[in-house]
Design a protein around this motif. Structure first.
Motif, mmCIF file in Angstrom:
data_model
loop_
_atom_site.group_PDB
_atom_site.id
_atom_site.type_symbol
_atom_site.label_atom_id
_atom_site.label_comp_id
_atom_site.label_asym_id
_atom_site.label_seq_id
_atom_site.Cartn_x
_atom_site.Cartn_y
_atom_site.Cartn_z
ATOM 1 N N ASP A 1 82.881 -46.725 40.711
ATOM 2 C CA ASP A 1 81.678 -46.319 41.443
ATOM 3 C C ASP A 1 80.880 -45.267 40.673
ATOM 4 N N ASP B 1 84.832 -40.961 49.322
ATOM 5 C CA ASP B 1 84.666 -42.403 49.508
ATOM 6 C C ASP B 1 84.217 -43.081 48.219
ATOM 7 N N CYS B 2 84.951 -42.845 47.153
ATOM 8 C CA CYS B 2 84.531 -43.301 45.828
ATOM 9 C C CYS B 2 85.728 -43.743 45.000
ATOM 10 N N TYR C 1 80.299 -45.166 37.678
ATOM 11 C CA TYR C 1 79.532 -45.821 36.616
ATOM 12 C C TYR C 1 78.404 -46.667 37.195
ATOM 13 N N ASP C 2 78.699 -47.363 38.277
ATOM 14 C CA ASP C 2 77.794 -48.392 38.790
ATOM 15 C C ASP C 2 76.968 -48.002 40.007
ATOM 16 N N ARG C 3 77.398 -47.022 40.762
ATOM 17 C CA ARG C 3 76.704 -46.670 42.002
ATOM 18 C C ARG C 3 76.000 -45.333 41.846
ATOM 19 N N VAL C 4 74.734 -45.405 41.557
ATOM 20 C CA VAL C 4 73.948 -44.201 41.307
ATOM 21 C C VAL C 4 73.983 -43.255 42.503
ATOM 22 N N ASP C 5 74.102 -43.813 43.699
ATOM 23 C CA ASP C 5 74.164 -42.967 44.896
ATOM 24 C C ASP C 5 75.465 -42.166 44.980
ATOM 25 N N LYS C 6 76.472 -42.537 44.207
ATOM 26 C CA LYS C 6 77.757 -41.819 44.217
ATOM 27 C C LYS C 6 77.867 -40.782 43.097
#
Length: 67
Positions: A42, A37-38, A44-49
């Protein structure tokens, strides 16, 4: 030591085909990790991913010292 290759990309990544091709052409040691789901940005910007645990595991295993 050989060059290590860890290919990380999202399952919805617009450039996934490039990573898959690079993986096929790369010599061992290599590993591919697909983030669920990435999209490309993502990672680069979504630390949770960002798969920090996978990255750590990869390098821990690569640099393990044998006695």
């Amino acid at each position: 030591m050989d060059t290590l290759h860890l290919f990380i990309f999202g399952d919805h990544d617009h450039s996934r085909a490039f990573s898959e091709r690079a993986y096929k052409l790369a010599k061992e040691p290599k590993e591919m990790y697909v983030v669920d789901d990435c999209e490309h940005i993502d990672l680069y910007d979504r630390v949770d991913k960002i798969p920090f645990n996978k990255i750590k595991q990869f390098f821990d295993e690569a640099f393990v010292k044998e006695d």
